[in-house]
Write an enzyme that holds these catalytic residues in place. Structure first.
Site, PDB file in Angstrom:
ATOM      1  N   CYS A 252      49.863  49.330  38.936  1.00  0.00           N
ATOM      2  CA  CYS A 252      48.601  49.436  38.186  1.00  0.00           C
ATOM      3  C   CYS A 252      47.961  50.811  38.360  1.00  0.00           C
ATOM      4  O   CYS A 252      47.048  51.155  37.640  1.00  0.00           O
ATOM      5  CB  CYS A 252      47.622  48.345  38.620  1.00  0.00           C
TER       6      CYS A 252
ATOM      7  N   CYS B 240      45.567  42.591  44.134  1.00  0.00           N
ATOM      8  CA  CYS B 240      44.523  43.574  44.437  1.00  0.00           C
ATOM      9  C   CYS B 240      44.060  43.415  45.891  1.00  0.00           C
ATOM     10  O   CYS B 240      43.742  44.395  46.558  1.00  0.00           O
ATOM     11  CB  CYS B 240      43.346  43.404  43.499  1.00  0.00           C
TER      12      CYS B 240
HETATM   13 FE1  FES Z   1      45.443  47.215  40.513  1.00  0.00          FE
HETATM   14 FE2  FES Z   1      43.667  45.308  40.866  1.00  0.00          FE
HETATM   15  S1  FES Z   1      44.755  45.778  39.044  1.00  0.00           S
HETATM   16  S2  FES Z   1      44.519  46.622  42.347  1.00  0.00           S
END
Ligand code: FES
Length: 145
Positions: A37, A106
């Site tokens: 991400c 996360c």
């Molecule tokens: Fe990357 Fe939450 S989407 S840490």
């Protein structure tokens, strides 16, 4: 039911302990990221007599990453380094009254950041440790979400 708990929203909108602590011998700094991400979390632990006396973070990432970093700092403040090492992403999620399944990864970042900061403190101060304890904890089946 709301996707995020009141506690998650509170820690996301009013994150505790945001900032940094100047680098010093008694400050451990851990920076971790999630390649999928692109989020980055940096954790600072000030240690006195083996106790975390101050803790700050900077997170460039999603709301859940910010909320979990914030909660993690609250959970380890005043704790021994051994106790900080035992902080699991599950404990952080529980303290936040849960996260949606696809956001659990996360919270893994928060656990990793704390461990990385403890490791940095040990390295700076020549304190021996078992490297096994710092093996990558990032093992989340939901990361691809
Ligand atoms: Fe990357 Fe939450 S989407 S840490």
């Amino acid at each position: 039911m709301a996707l995020y708990s009141d506690k998650v929203m509170d820690h996301f909108q009013n994150p505790r302990n945001v900032g940094k602590i100047e680098d010093a011998q008694n400050v451990g700094i851990g920076e971790v990221g999630n390649a999928k991400c692109g989020d980055i979390m940096k954790m600072y632990l000030k240690v006195e007599d083996g106790i975390v006396t101050d803790c700050k973070f900077n997170t460039f990432g999603c709301g859940s990453a910010i909320a979990t970093s914030s909660m993690a700092t609250e959970l380890i403040m005043g704790k021994s380094l051994d106790e900080a090492m035992e902080l699991s992403n599950k404990a952080v999620v529980e303290a936040l009254d849960g996260l949606p399944t696809h956001k659990i990864h996360c919270s893994v970042l928060a656990e990793e950041a704390v461990k990385a900061a403890v490791k940095d403190y040990y390295d700076k101060n020549g304190i021996a440790y078992d490297p096994e304890k710092f093996a990558q904890v990032h093992d989340c089946e939901h990361c691809a979400d």
